[in-house]
Structures are given as C-alpha cells and as structure tokens.
Design a protein around this motif. Sequence first.
Motif, PDB file in Angstrom:
ATOM      1  N   ARG A 299      -9.671  -0.623  -4.796  1.00  0.00           N
ATOM      2  CA  ARG A 299      -8.340  -0.499  -4.435  1.00  0.00           C
ATOM      3  C   ARG A 299      -7.697   0.835  -3.975  1.00  0.00           C
ATOM      4  O   ARG A 299      -6.882   1.094  -3.324  1.00  0.00           O
ATOM      5  CB  ARG A 299      -7.261  -1.186  -5.302  1.00  0.00           C
ATOM      6  CG  ARG A 299      -7.721  -2.535  -5.580  1.00  0.00           C
ATOM      7  CD  ARG A 299      -6.575  -3.410  -6.650  1.00  0.00           C
ATOM      8  NE  ARG A 299      -6.614  -2.636  -7.936  1.00  0.00           N
ATOM      9  CZ  ARG A 299      -5.467  -1.995  -8.229  1.00  0.00           C
ATOM     10  NH1 ARG A 299      -4.387  -2.055  -7.460  1.00  0.00           N
ATOM     11  NH2 ARG A 299      -5.375  -1.413  -9.422  1.00  0.00           N
TER      12      ARG A 299
ATOM     13  N   ASN B  58      -4.248   0.415  -2.098  1.00  0.00           N
ATOM     14  CA  ASN B  58      -3.990  -0.815  -1.432  1.00  0.00           C
ATOM     15  C   ASN B  58      -3.863  -1.900  -2.431  1.00  0.00           C
ATOM     16  O   ASN B  58      -4.234  -1.620  -3.687  1.00  0.00           O
ATOM     17  CB  ASN B  58      -5.159  -1.107  -0.502  1.00  0.00           C
ATOM     18  CG  ASN B  58      -5.368  -0.254   0.574  1.00  0.00           C
ATOM     19  OD1 ASN B  58      -4.425   0.228   1.040  1.00  0.00           O
ATOM     20  ND2 ASN B  58      -6.642   0.126   1.165  1.00  0.00           N
TER      21      ASN B  58
ATOM     22  N   SER C 237       0.897  -1.292   0.066  1.00  0.00           N
ATOM     23  CA  SER C 237      -0.167  -0.075   0.137  1.00  0.00           C
ATOM     24  C   SER C 237       0.896   1.206  -0.063  1.00  0.00           C
ATOM     25  O   SER C 237       2.175   1.196   0.715  1.00  0.00           O
ATOM     26  CB  SER C 237      -1.090   0.174   1.301  1.00  0.00           C
ATOM     27  OG  SER C 237      -1.714  -1.186   1.230  1.00  0.00           O
TER      28      SER C 237
END
Length: 122
Positions: free
Chosen positions: A67, A84, A17
């Motif tokens: 994401r 992420n 991340s």
Amino acid sequence: QVQLVESGGGLVQAGGSLRLSCAASGRTLSTYAMGWFRQAPGKEREFVAAISRNGGTTYYADSVKGRVTISRDKAKNTVYARMNSLKPEDTAVYYCAADLSWDRVVVTPDYWGQGTQVTVSS
C-alpha cells in the motif's frame, strides 16, 4: 547536518491516497539512507518504510506492504511516500528520517523531521 521538512499530510477518507514529501536542506539527501516512521496517539513510534542511498533497495513494514511506496528524487533532494488504500488505523503523525547507515535508518535514525499529520476517516 541535514534538516528535514515533511509535507503532504491531511484528512482523507478510507480507501483514499496521499503522497508525503520530505524535503532536505543543509546536505544532499543522496548521502543518506531515508525512512518514514509514524506515531499514532497513545502508541510508540513505528517504522513504515526505508530506501537506500541509491534508491536500489526498499524495505516496508508488513502493515503497509503493498500500500505504501517509498521513492527518492535526487534532483529535487526529496523523498516521497505514496500511500494508497488508506485505513483508519493509518492515522498518525508521519516522520521522515535520515541516517548514514542503512542498518540504523530502519531502527534509530539520527535525523528527524517535525512530522506531518495523516488522518483517515472511516
């Protein structure tokens, strides 16, 4: 006129991340709809995410939906992109952008930062 400066890029392994930040000077960011774009080597710049002036509306490219989370902090005059589950195909220079118009910020925003490199290793 607003000046935009991105930070937070770097090298990360796949699945990791990063949080990108876009700090503004010259004008308050609450005046603008904000967006993130990216450009991979040899490819055209593409839209990633956008957020409305009051933060109530967000919009994402299908490739990052689920994401990436775009957010804004009025007190800090900063916009963020939390990314992420990063994939090697997310490798690109990421640009922050601003426009007075929501319609334009997702296509051809008026103001751009200088970009920050994100590299995702497999």
